[in-house]
Design an enzyme around this catalytic site. Structure first.
Site, PDB file in Angstrom:
ATOM      1  N   TYR A  10       0.905  -1.120  -0.074  1.00  0.00           N
ATOM      2  CA  TYR A  10      -0.136  -0.130   0.204  1.00  0.00           C
ATOM      3  C   TYR A  10       0.824   1.321  -0.057  1.00  0.00           C
ATOM      4  O   TYR A  10       1.963   1.179  -0.666  1.00  0.00           O
ATOM      5  CB  TYR A  10      -0.842  -0.013   1.110  1.00  0.00           C
ATOM      6  CG  TYR A  10      -2.408   0.658   0.953  1.00  0.00           C
ATOM      7  CD1 TYR A  10      -2.895   0.159  -0.269  1.00  0.00           C
ATOM      8  CD2 TYR A  10      -2.695   1.786   1.308  1.00  0.00           C
ATOM      9  CE1 TYR A  10      -4.252   0.977  -0.601  1.00  0.00           C
ATOM     10  CE2 TYR A  10      -3.680   2.527   1.088  1.00  0.00           C
ATOM     11  CZ  TYR A  10      -4.757   1.926   0.032  1.00  0.00           C
ATOM     12  OH  TYR A  10      -5.885   2.721  -0.350  1.00  0.00           O
ATOM     13  N   ARG A  69      -9.025   9.823  -8.272  1.00  0.00           N
ATOM     14  CA  ARG A  69      -8.429  10.579  -7.317  1.00  0.00           C
ATOM     15  C   ARG A  69      -7.439   9.575  -6.471  1.00  0.00           C
ATOM     16  O   ARG A  69      -7.681   9.236  -5.369  1.00  0.00           O
ATOM     17  CB  ARG A  69      -9.089  11.558  -6.198  1.00  0.00           C
ATOM     18  CG  ARG A  69      -8.313  12.296  -5.545  1.00  0.00           C
ATOM     19  CD  ARG A  69      -9.219  13.069  -4.542  1.00  0.00           C
ATOM     20  NE  ARG A  69      -9.647  12.183  -3.656  1.00  0.00           N
ATOM     21  CZ  ARG A  69      -9.074  11.425  -2.571  1.00  0.00           C
ATOM     22  NH1 ARG A  69      -7.974  11.818  -2.377  1.00  0.00           N
ATOM     23  NH2 ARG A  69      -9.315  10.619  -1.767  1.00  0.00           N
ATOM     24  N   LYS A 129      -5.823  -2.575  -0.986  1.00  0.00           N
ATOM     25  CA  LYS A 129      -6.756  -2.469   0.246  1.00  0.00           C
ATOM     26  C   LYS A 129      -7.431  -3.600   0.824  1.00  0.00           C
ATOM     27  O   LYS A 129      -7.418  -3.857   2.021  1.00  0.00           O
ATOM     28  CB  LYS A 129      -7.858  -1.462  -0.176  1.00  0.00           C
ATOM     29  CG  LYS A 129      -8.565  -0.610   0.874  1.00  0.00           C
ATOM     30  CD  LYS A 129      -7.874   0.528   1.436  1.00  0.00           C
ATOM     31  CE  LYS A 129      -8.571   1.219   2.287  1.00  0.00           C
ATOM     32  NZ  LYS A 129      -8.200   2.896   2.284  1.00  0.00           N
ATOM     33  N   GLU A 165     -13.502   4.204  -2.676  1.00  0.00           N
ATOM     34  CA  GLU A 165     -12.008   4.525  -2.516  1.00  0.00           C
ATOM     35  C   GLU A 165     -11.710   5.288  -3.422  1.00  0.00           C
ATOM     36  O   GLU A 165     -11.807   5.092  -4.530  1.00  0.00           O
ATOM     37  CB  GLU A 165     -11.166   2.983  -2.655  1.00  0.00           C
ATOM     38  CG  GLU A 165      -9.882   3.484  -2.262  1.00  0.00           C
ATOM     39  CD  GLU A 165      -9.467   3.728  -0.965  1.00  0.00           C
ATOM     40  OE1 GLU A 165      -8.341   4.213  -0.781  1.00  0.00           O
ATOM     41  OE2 GLU A 165     -10.189   3.254   0.132  1.00  0.00           O
ATOM     42  N   ASP A 166     -10.934   6.598  -3.238  1.00  0.00           N
ATOM     43  CA  ASP A 166     -10.098   7.425  -4.101  1.00  0.00           C
ATOM     44  C   ASP A 166     -11.161   7.603  -5.373  1.00  0.00           C
ATOM     45  O   ASP A 166     -10.834   7.645  -6.545  1.00  0.00           O
ATOM     46  CB  ASP A 166      -8.960   6.499  -4.685  1.00  0.00           C
ATOM     47  CG  ASP A 166      -7.931   6.626  -3.482  1.00  0.00           C
ATOM     48  OD1 ASP A 166      -8.144   7.146  -2.415  1.00  0.00           O
ATOM     49  OD2 ASP A 166      -6.511   6.111  -3.744  1.00  0.00           O
ATOM     50  N   ASP A 213     -11.848   7.276   2.434  1.00  0.00           N
ATOM     51  CA  ASP A 213     -11.117   8.683   2.352  1.00  0.00           C
ATOM     52  C   ASP A 213     -12.043   9.673   3.169  1.00  0.00           C
ATOM     53  O   ASP A 213     -11.425  10.578   3.838  1.00  0.00           O
ATOM     54  CB  ASP A 213     -11.188   9.132   0.942  1.00  0.00           C
ATOM     55  CG  ASP A 213     -10.552   8.145  -0.020  1.00  0.00           C
ATOM     56  OD1 ASP A 213      -9.413   7.829   0.351  1.00  0.00           O
ATOM     57  OD2 ASP A 213     -11.173   7.524  -0.810  1.00  0.00           O
ATOM     58  N   ASN A 245      -0.725  11.853   1.154  1.00  0.00           N
ATOM     59  CA  ASN A 245      -0.078  10.386   0.830  1.00  0.00           C
ATOM     60  C   ASN A 245       0.240  10.538  -0.482  1.00  0.00           C
ATOM     61  O   ASN A 245      -0.605  11.223  -1.370  1.00  0.00           O
ATOM     62  CB  ASN A 245      -0.802   9.155   0.783  1.00  0.00           C
ATOM     63  CG  ASN A 245      -1.133   8.838   2.548  1.00  0.00           C
ATOM     64  OD1 ASN A 245      -0.038   8.600   3.292  1.00  0.00           O
ATOM     65  ND2 ASN A 245      -2.166   8.374   2.851  1.00  0.00           N
TER      66      ASN A 245
END
Length: 544
Positions: free
Chosen positions: A92, A145, A163, A234-235, A258, A400
């Site tokens: 990750y 993203r 993940k 996610e993202d 997030d 990150n």
């Protein structure tokens, strides 16, 4: 066909490699297809660890681990579970970011499922192609993203894959019942559209009029196929993530890591930072750099501390200052604000502050929280200005991967003369300063999402509520003793992640029953139920 020896050795869920004993080799027709020596899982793991450490770059180590997973799933998770602190930065953040950027170039085999805009109307039928009998958890991204790297399109598949590997290692989800998903709605990144190795659809992102129906069809199909599944978003870019969460959080069992996971883990760290500086929450002034999904999610969770202290929402919001690319967010700034930004926009400023440094000088914050994705944005001048007015500054540089962190741990300790309480999103090594060793905290969502997801799955929760999110944060915070907090430690060691995830799952399930969210009849012993559902990597299937 599937019982052929060659199939068994190429099925990662069934393959033991040299771990097949002589009786199994005889029975399955594997004699002569493997070296003679029968090895234990530990012996295989020792070799794999030696191979892992022999590579020169983290990307090579990432590729090695994923190839191992595709060859022998049990060995992969045994190795990962027993070396999680060493390998988590590989599978990750931060290494997964580089792996995603090079996804097309380094592609070796397909993992998960891909649903593209051209598949509209066929998604439910496509789900029947997934080979596993059941799915307990889905992590889905549209690649818009990815970490702090922006729009990577289909290259973002490494995020759902990584993940879910952490869900397995951290909480004990069964790996064969996890499903990583990319919804390919195009990409606006020219570099990938022109890259001959890019594997996604080659067109700009589809308009909202097509995007939202595509996601809606995916979710309806997923819950039709697997009614008890939990879906983690996610993202997903800020222009979609809040809308999706608002639309579906009370319709399906889902959450956005997030927004809610980040909010929960940073709330936990902030609880312990407040314990460390020994200043009541009502006396804190917080400056946020970045007003996207993560920043707003963190602020929403921290608001719960003010509520517990008897402070109204209106009064509590006066303790928050948000800074974006245009400066301090105010109601008089003159630009169009999103609904999320509006709730934290300052109403008491008749003048404009254009930079973070100006805001820090004006506010004299006790805490500065970075979720901007802009590396180095906490300059020496900013941190030193903050440290002039606060005995123990709280500095959270959370973006990150590591290259996007607002400052490094070493910089934070040096610029505050070793006085700050520091946390980052990606890992930093211990810092030696003036004869003292500082161990930076890592506000990693890994502390929260495995246990939260496990809780929701085990008790068959209707929805994931704010109270469940906050319960997870408080449970995590309780792992750090008062004596440790006073030294600046705000997060427990990740080597205890299975214990942490188990306790979080138990406490969140208790909260789910309290709220009437759990659909499973209440068991006599919640902890025993949770542990009975946790996967343990072993060739002895009675342990799984």
């Amino acid at each position: 066909m599937q019982n052929k020896p060659s199939f068994i050795l190429r099925n990662p869920s069934a393959n033991k490699g040299t771990g097949f004993n002589n009786e199994e080799r005889e029975k399955l027709g594997l004699k002569g297809l493997l070296p003679p020596k029968v090895e234990s899982l530990q012996e295989q793991s020792d070799r794999a660890l030696s191979q892992f450490t022999s590579f020169n770059t983290n990307l090579e180590r990432y590729i090695f681990l994923n190839c191992l997973r595709d060859r022998n799933e049990t060995l992969f998770y045994y190795l990962l579970s027993n070396n999680l602190e060493l390998m988590m930065p590989i599978i990750y953040t931060p290494t997964v970011g580089e792996a995603c950027q090079k996804f097309g170039n380094e592609f070796r085999f397909a993992q998960g499922m891909y649903f593209a805009s051209q598949d509209k109307g066929n998604i439910r039928a496509m789900m029947d192609n997934w080979p596993a009998e059941g799915v307990d958890i889905i992590v889905v991204s549209d690649g818009s993203r990815i970490l702090g790297l922006g729009d990577l399109g289909t290259n973002g598949m490494g995020i759902p894959v990584g993940k879910l590997q952490l869900y397995v290692a951290g909480a004990g989800f069964c790996p064969t019942r996890t499903l990583p998903v990319i919804i390919d709605s195009g990409t606006n990144t020219k570099k990938y559209l022109e890259d001959k190795y890019y594997l996604g659809e080659r067109h700009p992102r589809i308009p909202d009029s097509e995007y939202y129906p595509l996601v809606d069809e995916f979710l309806a199909a997923a819950f039709n196929k697997w009614p008890k599944v939990i879906v983690q978003f996610e993202d997903i870019s800020n222009d979609h993530c809040f809308n999706l969460l608002d639309e579906y959080r009370n319709k399906y069992l889902c959450f956005n890591d997030d927004i809610q996971g980040t909010g929960s883990v940073i709330l936990s760290g902030f609880i312990n930072a407040v314990r460390s500086v020994q200043k009541p929450i009502k006396e804190h002034r917080m400056v946020f750099l970045g007003a996207g999904s993560a920043g707003i999610g963190v602020a929403d969770c921290i608001m719960s501390l003010f509520d517990e202290a008897g402070v109204s929402k209106e009064e509590a919001r006066k303790s928050f200052w948000f800074v974006d690319s245009k400066g301090l967010i105010t109601t008089t700034r003159g630009d169009e604000l999103t609904s999320q930004k509006k709730q934290y926009a300052r109403e008491d400023y008749t003048y404009q502050l254009k930079s973070l440094l100006e805001v820090v000088r004006d506010v004299k914050p006790t805490a500065i929280i970075g979720l901007s994705g802009i590396g180095g944005s906490f300059s020496q001048e900013v941190i030193e200005e903050m440290a002039k007015h606060v005995e123990k500054p709280i500095v959270f540089a959370l973006s990150n991967p590591t290259t996007n962190a607002e400052c490094t741990a070493e910089q934070a300790y040096q610029w505050t003369d070793g006085r700050c309480i520091f946390a980052s999103g990606s890992p930093f090594k211990p810092v030696e300063y003036k004869g003292k060793t500082f161990v930076p905290g890592q506000g990693n969502n890994m502390y929260i999402f495995p246990g939260l997801g496990l809780a929701a799955s085990v008790c068959e929760a209707k929805h994931v509520t704010d109270a469940m999110i906050i319960t997870a944060a408080k449970t995590l915070a309780s792992f750090v003793e008062d004596s440790e907090v006073l030294t600046g430690k705000i997060y427990p060691g990740l080597q205890h992640i299975r214990e942490i995830s188990t306790r979080i799952a138990v406490k969140v399930i208790e909260k789910a029953y309290e709220e009437g969210m759990a659909q499973l009849p209440r068991p006599d012993n919640i902890e025993a139920l949770v542990k009975s559902r946790q996967y343990v990597p072993s060739y002895d299937k009675s342990k799984n």
